[in-house]
Design a protein around this motif. Structure first.
Motif, PDB file in Angstrom:
ATOM      1  N   PRO A  28      90.085  50.680 -13.994  1.00  0.00           N
ATOM      2  CA  PRO A  28      91.472  50.294 -13.716  1.00  0.00           C
ATOM      3  C   PRO A  28      92.195  49.938 -15.017  1.00  0.00           C
ATOM      4  O   PRO A  28      91.586  49.396 -15.935  1.00  0.00           O
ATOM      5  CB  PRO A  28      91.325  49.069 -12.809  1.00  0.00           C
ATOM      6  CG  PRO A  28      89.933  48.574 -13.014  1.00  0.00           C
ATOM      7  CD  PRO A  28      89.113  49.773 -13.373  1.00  0.00           C
ATOM      8  N   VAL A  29      93.475  50.265 -15.060  1.00  0.00           N
ATOM      9  CA  VAL A  29      94.244  50.042 -16.286  1.00  0.00           C
ATOM     10  C   VAL A  29      94.734  48.596 -16.312  1.00  0.00           C
ATOM     11  O   VAL A  29      95.425  48.152 -15.397  1.00  0.00           O
ATOM     12  CB  VAL A  29      95.451  51.006 -16.353  1.00  0.00           C
ATOM     13  CG1 VAL A  29      96.239  50.782 -17.639  1.00  0.00           C
ATOM     14  CG2 VAL A  29      94.970  52.448 -16.253  1.00  0.00           C
ATOM     15  N   PRO A  30      94.364  47.835 -17.341  1.00  0.00           N
ATOM     16  CA  PRO A  30      94.824  46.445 -17.405  1.00  0.00           C
ATOM     17  C   PRO A  30      96.332  46.349 -17.630  1.00  0.00           C
ATOM     18  O   PRO A  30      96.898  47.158 -18.361  1.00  0.00           O
ATOM     19  CB  PRO A  30      94.061  45.869 -18.606  1.00  0.00           C
ATOM     20  CG  PRO A  30      93.580  47.034 -19.376  1.00  0.00           C
ATOM     21  CD  PRO A  30      93.494  48.201 -18.453  1.00  0.00           C
ATOM     22  N   VAL A  31      96.945  45.371 -16.967  1.00  0.00           N
ATOM     23  CA  VAL A  31      98.356  45.084 -17.219  1.00  0.00           C
ATOM     24  C   VAL A  31      98.455  44.457 -18.602  1.00  0.00           C
ATOM     25  O   VAL A  31      97.827  43.437 -18.877  1.00  0.00           O
ATOM     26  CB  VAL A  31      98.912  44.105 -16.163  1.00  0.00           C
ATOM     27  CG1 VAL A  31     100.345  43.714 -16.490  1.00  0.00           C
ATOM     28  CG2 VAL A  31      98.813  44.719 -14.775  1.00  0.00           C
TER      29      VAL A  31
ATOM     30  N   LEU B 187      87.969  49.283 -21.038  1.00  0.00           N
ATOM     31  CA  LEU B 187      87.373  48.079 -20.455  1.00  0.00           C
ATOM     32  C   LEU B 187      86.112  47.727 -21.227  1.00  0.00           C
ATOM     33  O   LEU B 187      85.265  48.590 -21.472  1.00  0.00           O
ATOM     34  CB  LEU B 187      87.040  48.301 -18.980  1.00  0.00           C
ATOM     35  CG  LEU B 187      88.225  48.659 -18.073  1.00  0.00           C
ATOM     36  CD1 LEU B 187      87.787  48.587 -16.603  1.00  0.00           C
ATOM     37  CD2 LEU B 187      89.413  47.744 -18.310  1.00  0.00           C
TER      38      LEU B 187
ATOM     39  N   LEU C 299      89.747  43.115 -13.189  1.00  0.00           N
ATOM     40  CA  LEU C 299      89.321  44.467 -13.582  1.00  0.00           C
ATOM     41  C   LEU C 299      87.909  44.817 -13.145  1.00  0.00           C
ATOM     42  O   LEU C 299      87.504  45.974 -13.247  1.00  0.00           O
ATOM     43  CB  LEU C 299      89.392  44.593 -15.115  1.00  0.00           C
ATOM     44  CG  LEU C 299      90.768  44.374 -15.727  1.00  0.00           C
ATOM     45  CD1 LEU C 299      90.645  44.180 -17.240  1.00  0.00           C
ATOM     46  CD2 LEU C 299      91.675  45.557 -15.423  1.00  0.00           C
ATOM     47  N   TRP C 300      87.148  43.832 -12.683  1.00  0.00           N
ATOM     48  CA  TRP C 300      85.691  43.999 -12.631  1.00  0.00           C
ATOM     49  C   TRP C 300      85.122  44.130 -11.234  1.00  0.00           C
ATOM     50  O   TRP C 300      83.910  44.042 -11.042  1.00  0.00           O
ATOM     51  CB  TRP C 300      85.024  42.829 -13.355  1.00  0.00           C
ATOM     52  CG  TRP C 300      85.724  42.465 -14.615  1.00  0.00           C
ATOM     53  CD1 TRP C 300      86.445  41.334 -14.864  1.00  0.00           C
ATOM     54  CD2 TRP C 300      85.829  43.263 -15.804  1.00  0.00           C
ATOM     55  NE1 TRP C 300      86.980  41.378 -16.127  1.00  0.00           N
ATOM     56  CE2 TRP C 300      86.623  42.547 -16.721  1.00  0.00           C
ATOM     57  CE3 TRP C 300      85.329  44.514 -16.173  1.00  0.00           C
ATOM     58  CZ2 TRP C 300      86.927  43.041 -18.001  1.00  0.00           C
ATOM     59  CZ3 TRP C 300      85.635  45.013 -17.431  1.00  0.00           C
ATOM     60  CH2 TRP C 300      86.423  44.269 -18.320  1.00  0.00           C
TER      61      TRP C 300
END
Lengths: 144, 388
Positions: A8-11, A130, B134-135
């Motif tokens: 997932p792409v971090p904000v 990540l 995210l995890w």
């Protein structure tokens, strides 16, 4: 298995823009307080220990040990629910902070508290990666 | 200034339903408010203070409007499931300071029937949320599971010890006709339930229920004129425990701060507590909280709960006699209000006869909100009978 975990792409917020940009280049940055010297986590331009706004980036060693973890067997999160079981953990970095992450590149059942780990980066394709951790075979056996 | 004896809980109400597909949150807030006022023998026009969390809409404004309240004092402190225990303390402070006389506290939510509309924290763009989002944290259980792993590592706590907490709750829930789970369980059954997030299994988790509850906190003058028995507020403590610049320690909770403050204000010790409502989002929550409130030494929680210690009426520390969040009710994914409600039932002598603690004069209610895996609110309330 862990290699299939989603990315997932971090904000990106103004105070974490440089942090995420560095991950895309395979670097894990730590914000440090210029006054009291302590590494700050999560990254922010303010030291929650001494109250200073004088902070700067430094590169972390990328090594640490597993402080605690869980093997997730049920998840409704798209991407993750297809990757069950997977490991969520807090890794205690050599510099001190305990950071939430995943443990990858090993069987979930092989993860134990105190296990030495090192950082790996999983690219999001959107200018960030990540930071996850894998077992560190080069570590000396001094994990606590 | 102390709040000891300056305010009373005069009314309580727990929504009887556990699945409410056909009503709005506001409707449930209104129903529980009416229920608690009726229990106290008061009416909406008596209310001059309102307390709520983020389940109520735009702070306190939405429900003040919906209910037509005329208010001189409001508070919408949001500390997750511990909010309502915080609200009781804040209401007592406001009453003691002369700001209000009759405070209404409500909670409502429908997580069983609907997606979690109106709750904060779902992907908000603050750095803490980003760095933890995210995890694959799969709901609250992931963080609590990591706390359990660490507690087991440091203190040798076992899954069977965690299971004892669920078993005690289930033995109480069998007497509650509204409880979501009413079948008594054994340790073996708990240990055979599916693993959700190791080491926590399905039966280490609380139930997911719709519903809500309400409380009425009043001044001594108002309490005196009511025919219903009130519970005296003796002491209160609250605390936020956060990730501490990444040096978080998952083996303790904010109760290490809120507990001693509440005991000190109440002027009582752990040995004086006849009954305890202990927040039980997960079995590990109870183990850590018992230690942090001083009912046993740090690390001894797993051994403390053995041999029926938590089972009413004869255990060393009867807890959660309504069946708790683990078996009865966890409305809006938040259990703090039902903790206070069951403590008041015990002090009134109105718990189910099978689980009523004889001569219950001092009770404790403890709320936990957020996650012991990241950041949390803790609030401890100590109550007594009217003459305590």
């Amino acid at each position: 298995m862990s290699t299939t975990l989603p990315t997932p792409v971090p904000v990106s917020l103004p105070e974490t823009e440089e942090f995420w940009a560095a991950t895309a280049e395979g670097k894990l940055l730590l914000r440090r307080c210029d006054d009291c010297g302590i590494p700050i986590w999560y990254p922010r331009p303010f030291c929650p220990v001494c109250g200073s706004f004088r902070t700067s980036w430094s590169e972390a060693s990328g090594r640490g040990t597993v402080y605690t973890f869980t093997v997730v067997h049920r998840s409704g999160i798209p991407g993750y629910r297809e990757a069950l079981p997977y490991v969520v953990a807090y890794v205690e970095l050599a510099e001190g902070p305990r950071v939430m992450t995943n443990i990858v590149d090993c069987e979930p059942d092989d993860v134990v508290v105190g296990m030495p780990v090192r950082v790996v980066f999983h690219d999001t394709g959107q200018g960030s990666a990540l930071y996850r951790f894998q077992p560190d075979p080069t570590a000396t056996d001094d994990g606590s | 200034m102390t709040i000891r004896g300056k305010a009373f809980i005069a009314g309580i109400y727990e929504h009887p339903l556990r699945e409410i597909p056909d009503r709005s949150n506001s409707q449930i807030h209104a129903e529980v408010a009416a229920g608690a006022l009726a229990d106290a023998g008061l009416s909406f026009s008596d209310v001059d203070a309102y307390f709520c969390d983020s389940s109520a809409g735009f702070g306190p404004l939405s429900m003040a409007d919906y209910l037509g309240l005329r208010l001189t004092h409001v508070d919408s402190t949001e500390t997750g499931g511990s909010s309502y225990v915080v609200h009781v303390g804040h209401a007592a402070e406001a009453i003691a300071a002369g700001k209000c006389q009759v405070a209404l506290i409500t909670l409502a939510g429908r997580p069983r029937s609907a997606a979690m509309a109106g709750r904060p924290g779902g992907g908000g763009a603050t750095p803490d949320m980003v760095f933890e989002g995210l995890w694959g944290m799969s709901g609250a259980v992931t963080g609590y599971a990591m706390a359990a792993t660490r507690h087991m590592h440091e203190f040798g706590t076992t899954s069977a010890q965690l299971a004892e907490v669920k078993v005690a709750a289930s033995l109480h829930a069998q007497h509650n006709p509204n409880a979501f789970l009413q079948e008594p369980m054994t340790v073996e059954e708990v240990l055979e339930s599916p693993m959700i997030s190791s080491p926590l299994r399905r039966d280490d988790c609380c139930v997911v229920t719709d519903g809500g509850g309400a409380l009425i906190v009043v001044s001594p003058e108002v309490a005196r004129d009511l025919s219903r028995v009130s519970a005296k507020i003796l002491g209160h403590g609250e605390a936020i425990k956060h990730a501490d610049n990444g040096r978080l320690d998952l083996t303790y909770t904010g109760a290490v701060v809120s507990g001693p403050r509440a005991f000190e204000e109440a002027g009582v010790t752990q040995a004086d507590i006849d009954y305890a409502s202990i927040y039980d989002s997960f079995t590990i929550t109870v183990i850590e909280t018992l230690e942090d409130l001083g009912f046993c030494a740090k690390g001894e929680g797993g051994r403390f709960v053995l041999d029926g210690a938590l089972v009413a009426p004869d255990g060393r520390l009867p807890f959660n006699t309504d069946g708790g969040g683990l078996c009865n009710n966890h409305p809006s994914n938040r259990g703090g209000i039902t903790k206070v409600i069951e403590a008041v039932r015990q002090l009134r002598g109105e718990a189910h006869p099978a689980v009523q603690v004889p001569d219950c004069t001092i009770a404790l209610a403890h709320g936990t909100g957020g996650s012991i895996g990241t950041r949390m609110g803790s609030s401890t309330l100590i109550l007594g009978t009217e003459d305590a």
